[in-house]
Design a protein around this motif. Structure first.
Motif, mmCIF file in Angstrom:
data_model
loop_
_atom_site.group_PDB
_atom_site.id
_atom_site.type_symbol
_atom_site.label_atom_id
_atom_site.label_comp_id
_atom_site.label_asym_id
_atom_site.label_seq_id
_atom_site.Cartn_x
_atom_site.Cartn_y
_atom_site.Cartn_z
ATOM 1 N N GLU A 1 0.800 -1.168 0.015
ATOM 2 C CA GLU A 1 -0.039 -0.082 0.044
ATOM 3 C C GLU A 1 0.878 1.278 -0.057
ATOM 4 N N THR B 1 -4.568 5.346 -5.449
ATOM 5 C CA THR B 1 -5.511 5.880 -4.165
ATOM 6 C C THR B 1 -5.595 7.190 -4.251
ATOM 7 N N GLU C 1 -9.172 2.035 -4.818
ATOM 8 C CA GLU C 1 -8.825 1.397 -3.287
ATOM 9 C C GLU C 1 -8.061 0.016 -3.612
#
Lengths: 345, 350
Positions: free
Chosen positions: A229, A238, A243
């Motif tokens: 991430e 993002t 997402e």
């Protein structure tokens, strides 16, 4: 084998190293590096702290040398043409210059920068740097060692990374370079503009909002490298409103390890995502990937929910985003993401 | 002088002589171990498929089921690559150690890997080869060319290609070729990516075409190697003794070189440079069956693929949901095993 370790290191820099940008992406563009002076227009001398030592820049630098990843992008974005900057073999033109840098250099006019030899992972070419007669050496995202730094300091004030080598975010780079050039306000505005551009594109393309994605690369035999991430590639998506798919964390058995983890082709069917995003150096490697029967059997590939990023320059621009590369690539990137997102049922 | 016609055990005085039934039992067990390793290689992987699914995939393949594709498209070719390349690595190591009387002989020693690397990088950089099926031939040709060069260079002088000259020429050629490879890779980034893929030493993603391309060479090389058992026993006693025993040393050396090129070339071409298997297994063979190459060669032929497949199974499960390259596992397992053998004093005795 040993003779190859150096090229292998180079690969780490050329292909993956960009992603090391990530490790601390708290995007704290704040004040931790600042000790003295600082402040707006022409408030020199400026002192900038780095992990390897202090750089005292006595007056506004005219001759700027950059080293490491993407510093030249920020310098150029602040309307200064470096006198020397490193060669970029992956994604650069035949001179080793990124297209967005070449465009900006042409726009600004003036002398072409000297292209420094050696990969970013190597020691900086001291003689070439001396030759460039720098007022300041900017290497905010680099792999400089203490020894490299000490030698560079003898040539000119040198700015290294704030904490870890190869781990400075593009936002931090803007802040550091802005201060070093005495263009703090312009740097802040630049950051804001770039962020606003991303937000605007996200707003114009509501299909992306909430669409899940799985970002991977097929760099190794029968294994996917999946980006975690806090990787800049992932953060870019993002920022656009997408997402990370739940599969990313579900398949991740050792989340604290590095900026990516691996998934065997045997487990490709475990991946559930709206859109699969992957990069490829060229069409041939994309074709090789999709010709694998297990890849072809992936729902995302079968149903056109696959957004391949093809071409070294495009890969670089989207993998190691900067204030220059983001505007350069987003107009191309976003439509491809939207096309894949539109195929989501 | 009559020993050449006698039993294998008598040609080599130091041989611990396993009785014929014992040896037969040993080979039977080895064969079983190999079969188990091959079955595990089909049944175990990064994706923990139930055994029933694996069986189904083999017997009634349904190409629309990803689980079946995992077995048929990934594990099956990988197992076949492991079997053929493993056999080739082991037998090549045994023949090389016999030919050079050098306990450290392996494909790296005689310039084989370096030659293969140079040709592969040339194929990628100059001709744009991208898949293993394309550059397998170049790896093979490179292995052959460098072996011929090494053998040719060490043949100069009166004594011909002695073990010492072979090792020296191999080291020199390796150094020269490796630096050319490095030079090419330093300036050609895209070659580097492809090269990395090959150089890493893996059974994954090689595929059935690679098996088909290399198998004829491996079978041929293995047959020649098996026929050389007695001659290698003679060489082990030293050139003069072997000559005194009426052996044609030059012919033995040439045949051994042919077998090595076929085996090493094919193994290196199909799986890349894999460390320790070819080096280690003949030593294990010697410590189990003694110094008779007529037993060492078949032992290596069965034990090497067993070791390679076992390492590959480990490579697939230790990094779930990803996997490691088998070359990493053979190095991690092989290095301490080899040190243990050396410390026991068994490895250095040939």
């Amino acid at each position: 084998m040993t003779a190859l370790s150096r090229p292998v290191q180079m690969t780490a820099a050329a292909l993956v190293g960009a992603a090391l940008l990530t490790a601390c992406s708290g995007t704290d563009a704040g004040d931790d590096g600042r000790t003295g002076g600082g402040g707006g227009d022409g408030a020199f001398p400026v002192t900038i702290d780095s992990a390897l030592g202090e750089a005292v820049i006595p007056e506004e630098p005219e001759r700027v040398v950059t080293w490491g990843w993407s510093a030249q992008d920020v310098v150029l974005a602040l309307d200064v043409v470096p006198v020397a900057m490193p060669r970029n073999d992956y994604g650069g033109n035949e001179d080793g210059v990124f297209e967005w840098d070449a465009d900006k250099i042409e726009e600004l006019g003036g002398d072409q920068p000297t292209i420094l030899s050696g990969a970013h992972a190597d020691a900086p070419p001291l003689e070439e740097i001396v030759e460039a007669r720098p007022d300041v050496i900017l290497a905010p995202n680099s792999g400089l060692t203490q020894e490299d730094f000490d030698r560079l300091q003898e040539i000119a004030p040198t700015v290294a990374y704030p904490e870890q080598p190869w781990a400075t975010t593009w936002q931090e780079q803007v802040d550091i370079v802005g201060r070093a050039l005495g263009k703090e306000d312009e740097a802040a505005a630049l950051l804001e503009d770039t962020q606003a551009q991303v937000e605007a594109l996200a707003g114009e393309n509501p299909e992306l909002e909430g669409t899940t994605f799985f970002y991977a690369a097929a760099n190794e035999a029968d294994v996917l490298n999946v980006y975690r991430e806090y990787d800049p590639r992932v953060e870019m998506l993002t920022d656009l409103g997408m997402e990370p798919s739940a599969s990313v964390s579900e398949l991740d058995t050792d989340p604290d390890d590095s900026f990516f983890f691996q998934v065997s082709y045997e487990n490709l069917q475990e991946i559930e995502t709206d859109v699969l995003v992957m990069y490829f150096a060229d069409e041939a490697s994309l074709e090789e990937f999709t010709s694998d029967p297990l890849v072809a059997a992936m729902p995302a590939v079968q149903e056109g929910r696959f957004a391949p990023i093809v071409g070294e320059d495009f890969v670089m621009a989207s993998s190691a985003p900067t204030v220059l590369s983001i505007p350069w690539m987003l107009d191309r990137y976003v439509p491809e993401l939207v096309a894949a997102a539109e195929n989501v049922e | 002088m009559t020993t050449t016609t006698g039993g294998g055990a008598r040609t080599a005085p130091a041989t611990r002589r396993p009785g014929r039934p014992r040896a037969a039992l040993g080979f039977l067990l080895l064969g079983l171990a190999l079969a188990v390793a091959a079955l595990l290689s089909l049944a175990v992987g990064a994706n923990p498929l139930p055994p029933g699914v694996v069986l189904d995939a083999v017997l009634r393949t349904d190409p629309t089921l990803p689980d079946h594709l995992v077995v048929v498209e990934k594990r099956l070719p990988r197992t076949l690559v492991g079997l053929t390349a493993g056999l080739a690595l082991g037998m090549a190591g045994a023949v090389m150690q016999g030919l050079t009387r050098n306990p450290l002989a392996d494909p790296g020693l005689l310039g084989i890997n370096a030659g293969a690397s140079l040709f592969v990088v040339g194929a990628i950089s100059l001709l744009g080869a991208t898949s293993p099926g394309e550059y397998v031939w170049f790896a093979f040709a490179g292995a052959a060319v460098s072996a011929v060069v090494v053998y040719g260079v060490s043949s100069f002088g009166r004594e011909g290609a002695t073990p010492v000259k072979l090792a020296l020429a191999g080291a020199a050629v390796t150094a020269a070729l490796t630096s050319i490879v490095t030079a090419v890779l330093l300036v050609d980034q895209s070659s580097l990516d492809q090269m990395r893929f090959w150089q890493v030493g893996a059974l994954a993603a090689r595929g059935l075409p690679v098996v088909a391309q290399t198998t004829p060479f491996i079978v041929g090389g293995a047959l020649v190697a098996l026929l050389l058992g007695r001659s290698l026993n003679g060489l082990a006693l030293g050139d003069d003794v072997a000559r005194g025993l009426g052996q044609n040393i030059v012919r033995t050396r040439i045949l051994a070189a042919v077998a090595i090129v076929a085996l090493c070339g094919a193994a290196t071409a199909s799986v890349g440079p894999i460390a320790f298997v070819g080096l280690l297994v003949p030593h294990v063979a010697r410590s189990v069956v003694g110094l008779d190459y007529r037993l060492i060669l078949p032992f290596s032929a069965l034990a090497s693929p067993t070791l390679l497949l076992a390492c590959d199974v480990i490579a697939r499960v230790v990094a779930r949901p990803g996997e490691l390259q088998v070359g990493i596992v053979t190095a991690v397992i092989g290095a301490p095993l080899f040190i243990a053998l050396v410390r026991k004093g068994k490895a250095v005795r040939l």
